[in-house]
Design a protein around this motif. Structure first.
Motif, mmCIF file in Angstrom:
data_model
loop_
_atom_site.group_PDB
_atom_site.id
_atom_site.type_symbol
_atom_site.label_atom_id
_atom_site.label_comp_id
_atom_site.label_asym_id
_atom_site.label_seq_id
_atom_site.Cartn_x
_atom_site.Cartn_y
_atom_site.Cartn_z
ATOM 1 N N SER A 1 -32.388 -95.259 -84.203
ATOM 2 C CA SER A 1 -31.588 -95.287 -82.973
ATOM 3 C C SER A 1 -32.411 -95.844 -81.825
ATOM 4 N N LYS A 2 -33.685 -95.500 -81.803
ATOM 5 C CA LYS A 2 -34.586 -96.000 -80.752
ATOM 6 C C LYS A 2 -34.663 -97.527 -80.792
ATOM 7 N N ARG A 3 -34.773 -98.068 -82.001
ATOM 8 C CA ARG A 3 -34.862 -99.528 -82.155
ATOM 9 C C ARG A 3 -33.570 -100.203 -81.688
ATOM 10 N N ARG A 4 -32.433 -99.631 -82.077
ATOM 11 C CA ARG A 4 -31.145 -100.209 -81.668
ATOM 12 C C ARG A 4 -30.995 -100.188 -80.154
ATOM 13 N N ARG A 5 -31.410 -99.116 -79.522
ATOM 14 C CA ARG A 5 -31.312 -99.035 -78.053
ATOM 15 C C ARG A 5 -32.205 -100.073 -77.393
ATOM 16 N N LYS A 6 -33.399 -100.250 -77.929
ATOM 17 C CA LYS A 6 -34.328 -101.220 -77.330
ATOM 18 C C LYS A 6 -33.822 -102.653 -77.450
ATOM 19 N N LEU A 7 -33.011 -102.919 -78.478
ATOM 20 C CA LEU A 7 -32.481 -104.270 -78.682
ATOM 21 C C LEU A 7 -31.273 -104.565 -77.798
ATOM 22 N N SER A 8 -30.711 -103.534 -77.151
ATOM 23 C CA SER A 8 -29.539 -103.779 -76.311
ATOM 24 C C SER A 8 -29.981 -104.396 -74.991
ATOM 25 N N GLY A 9 -29.038 -105.015 -74.292
ATOM 26 C CA GLY A 9 -29.348 -105.614 -73.002
ATOM 27 C C GLY A 9 -29.978 -106.985 -73.135
ATOM 28 N N THR A 10 -30.445 -107.506 -72.023
ATOM 29 C CA THR A 10 -31.013 -108.859 -71.996
ATOM 30 C C THR A 10 -32.492 -108.809 -71.678
ATOM 31 N N THR A 11 -33.162 -109.916 -71.966
ATOM 32 C CA THR A 11 -34.582 -110.051 -71.667
ATOM 33 C C THR A 11 -34.832 -111.462 -71.155
ATOM 34 N N ASP A 12 -35.981 -111.677 -70.555
ATOM 35 C CA ASP A 12 -36.321 -113.001 -70.025
ATOM 36 C C ASP A 12 -36.659 -113.963 -71.156
ATOM 37 N N VAL A 13 -36.369 -115.235 -70.939
ATOM 38 C CA VAL A 13 -36.795 -116.279 -71.864
ATOM 39 C C VAL A 13 -38.313 -116.419 -71.725
ATOM 40 N N ALA A 14 -39.000 -116.669 -72.832
ATOM 41 C CA ALA A 14 -40.457 -116.799 -72.820
ATOM 42 C C ALA A 14 -40.882 -117.927 -71.871
ATOM 43 N N PRO A 15 -41.960 -117.715 -71.120
ATOM 44 C CA PRO A 15 -42.412 -118.731 -70.153
ATOM 45 C C PRO A 15 -42.635 -120.108 -70.774
ATOM 46 N N ALA A 16 -43.099 -120.145 -72.030
ATOM 47 C CA ALA A 16 -43.361 -121.423 -72.698
ATOM 48 C C ALA A 16 -42.078 -122.204 -72.943
ATOM 49 N N ASP A 17 -40.921 -121.513 -72.981
ATOM 50 C CA ASP A 17 -39.658 -122.172 -73.300
ATOM 51 C C ASP A 17 -38.797 -122.489 -72.084
ATOM 52 N N VAL A 18 -39.169 -121.990 -70.912
ATOM 53 C CA VAL A 18 -38.304 -122.097 -69.736
ATOM 54 C C VAL A 18 -38.010 -123.547 -69.372
ATOM 55 N N LYS A 19 -39.034 -124.389 -69.365
ATOM 56 C CA LYS A 19 -38.844 -125.791 -68.966
ATOM 57 C C LYS A 19 -37.855 -126.493 -69.900
ATOM 58 N N ARG A 20 -38.007 -126.251 -71.208
ATOM 59 C CA ARG A 20 -37.135 -126.886 -72.193
ATOM 60 C C ARG A 20 -35.700 -126.384 -72.063
ATOM 61 N N MET A 21 -35.547 -125.093 -71.844
ATOM 62 C CA MET A 21 -34.205 -124.512 -71.719
ATOM 63 C C MET A 21 -33.503 -125.026 -70.467
ATOM 64 N N LYS A 22 -34.240 -125.147 -69.374
ATOM 65 C CA LYS A 22 -33.633 -125.660 -68.144
ATOM 66 C C LYS A 22 -33.171 -127.097 -68.326
ATOM 67 N N ARG A 23 -33.926 -127.871 -69.087
ATOM 68 C CA ARG A 23 -33.526 -129.242 -69.332
ATOM 69 C C ARG A 23 -32.257 -129.278 -70.170
ATOM 70 N N LEU A 24 -32.160 -128.401 -71.169
ATOM 71 C CA LEU A 24 -30.959 -128.353 -72.002
ATOM 72 C C LEU A 24 -29.737 -127.912 -71.200
ATOM 73 N N LEU A 25 -29.979 -127.066 -70.190
ATOM 74 C CA LEU A 25 -28.870 -126.586 -69.359
ATOM 75 C C LEU A 25 -28.530 -127.547 -68.231
#
Length: 64
Positions: free
Chosen positions: A37-61
């Motif tokens: 149950s602890k693992r399932r709760r931790k997986l809920s919600g959102t998290t930040d995109v990894a810093p290494a991927d931000v530039k690429r994701m912004k370009r795709l968006l």
């Protein structure tokens, strides 16, 4: 030619009000009865995109 938004990325990543990229966490779609149950709760919600991927994701968006 205008750059098009990558729709697969747009459906998965949202931009917060402060401009950060947010994503859902993986690993909560199926086979959940084996998780604690602890693992399932931790997986809920959102998290930040990894810093290494931000530039690429912004370009795709189309926000780069």
């Amino acid at each position: 030619m205008k750059q098009k938004t990558h729709k697969g990325t747009a459906k998965r990543i949202k931009i917060s009000g402060s401009g950060k990229l947010r994503r859902e966490q993986a690993g909560k779609r199926h086979l959940n009865e084996g998780l604690s149950s602890k693992r399932r709760r931790k997986l809920s919600g959102t998290t930040d995109v990894a810093p290494a991927d931000v530039k690429r994701m912004k370009r795709l968006l189309g926000k780069a």
